[in-house]
Design a protein around this motif. Structure first.
Motif, short mmCIF file in Angstrom:
data_model
loop_
_atom_site.label_atom_id
_atom_site.label_comp_id
_atom_site.label_asym_id
_atom_site.label_seq_id
_atom_site.Cartn_x
_atom_site.Cartn_y
_atom_site.Cartn_z
N GLY A 38 51.80 -44.07 -27.78
CA GLY A 38 52.78 -44.39 -28.83
C GLY A 38 52.44 -43.72 -30.15
N MET A 39 51.17 -43.69 -30.50
CA MET A 39 50.74 -43.04 -31.73
C MET A 39 51.08 -41.56 -31.71
N VAL A 40 50.71 -40.90 -30.64
CA VAL A 40 50.96 -39.46 -30.53
C VAL A 40 52.46 -39.18 -30.53
N GLN A 41 53.22 -39.97 -29.78
CA GLN A 41 54.66 -39.75 -29.68
C GLN A 41 55.34 -39.90 -31.05
N LEU A 42 55.03 -40.96 -31.77
CA LEU A 42 55.69 -41.20 -33.04
C LEU A 42 55.29 -40.15 -34.08
N ALA A 43 53.99 -39.83 -34.14
CA ALA A 43 53.54 -38.82 -35.11
C ALA A 43 54.14 -37.46 -34.79
N ALA A 44 54.20 -37.10 -33.52
CA ALA A 44 54.77 -35.80 -33.14
C ALA A 44 56.26 -35.76 -33.42
N HIS A 45 56.94 -36.88 -33.25
CA HIS A 45 58.37 -36.92 -33.54
C HIS A 45 58.61 -36.74 -35.04
N TRP A 46 57.81 -37.39 -35.86
CA TRP A 46 57.89 -37.18 -37.31
C TRP A 46 57.66 -35.70 -37.65
#
Length: 223
Positions: A183-191
């Motif tokens: 979740g951390m990687v996904q959200l940061a990468a989406h930003w």
């Protein structure tokens, strides 16, 4: 009065099923192959037209009319589901799960490789990435983002649980940590995909530092 005539004896019921119709099998295979060709054309249409592609874009990419498209898909939603499935099965999951399963010398190197693979997908296929997010959370329809997150998190959780079990420690936290990292990687990468405020290599390094910094204190040392 005419004597009663005996009726012809009825043929015994056949016990065996009729052999499959070869023409029907060939038609089924032709339909499946044609549908796959149209999904390929739809993926190319998304790459060219973006997430808001129209059925006309798919028809143009495939060199057919819209009528032909609707012979194989009941509506645009069914076509979108097929495209999402193709992106997941052919583009996203093989690369990410392959990196996760690769044998590397330590946890940090493996985390870095998986995160780098995900970020490179955003760079390599920006239109497909935006398409997946544009159709996330559709009520009653396929959600590629959620399905990919779940599959990667489950695979990572299994690896963590194996590590904990081998060290004689409880493994009940493995899935919590795995979903937290994904979740951390996904959200940061989406930003980052929208802001691009730093180079991709720095993003990967920063996420790796954060993920590994936390997991290194929770997991037994890798061997």
């Amino acid at each position: 009065m005419q004597p009663a005539t005996l009726s012809e004896p009825s043929a015994p019921a056949r016990q065996d099923a009729a052999p499959p119709d070869g023409r029907r099998a060939r038609w089924t295979e032709h339909r499946r192959a044609r549908r796959e060709d149209l999904v390929t054309a739809a993926v190319e249409a998304v790459r060219l037209a973006g997430p808001e592609f129209a059925v006309e874009d798919v028809a143009r990419s495939a060199g057919v009319s819209k009528t032909v498209i609707y012979r194989y898909f009941s509506d645009k939603d069914e076509l979108v589901d097929a495209v999402l499935g193709r992106i997941s099965e052919v583009i996203l999951l093989p690369r990410l799960l392959g990196e996760l399963a690769a044998d590397r010398r330590d946890d940090r190197e493996q985390l870095h490789a998986v995160i780098a693979a995900f970020v490179s997908l955003i760079e390599d296929e920006p239109a497909l990435y935006r398409f997946a997010y544009a159709h996330a959370g559709r009520s009653g329809r396929a959600d590629l983002v959620a399905a990919t997150e779940r599959e990667i998190a489950e695979a990572l959780g299994v690896l963590m649980a194996d590590r904990l079990t081998a060290a004689g420690r409880p493994a009940d936290a493995a899935m919590t940590w795995a979903y937290g990292v994904v979740g951390m990687v996904q959200l940061a990468a989406h930003w980052w995909s929208a802001s691009r405020t730093l180079p991709a290599t720095r993003l990967v390094d920063q996420l790796t530092e954060l993920a590994h910094g936390g997991l290194a204190t929770l997991l037994p040392p890798s061997r």
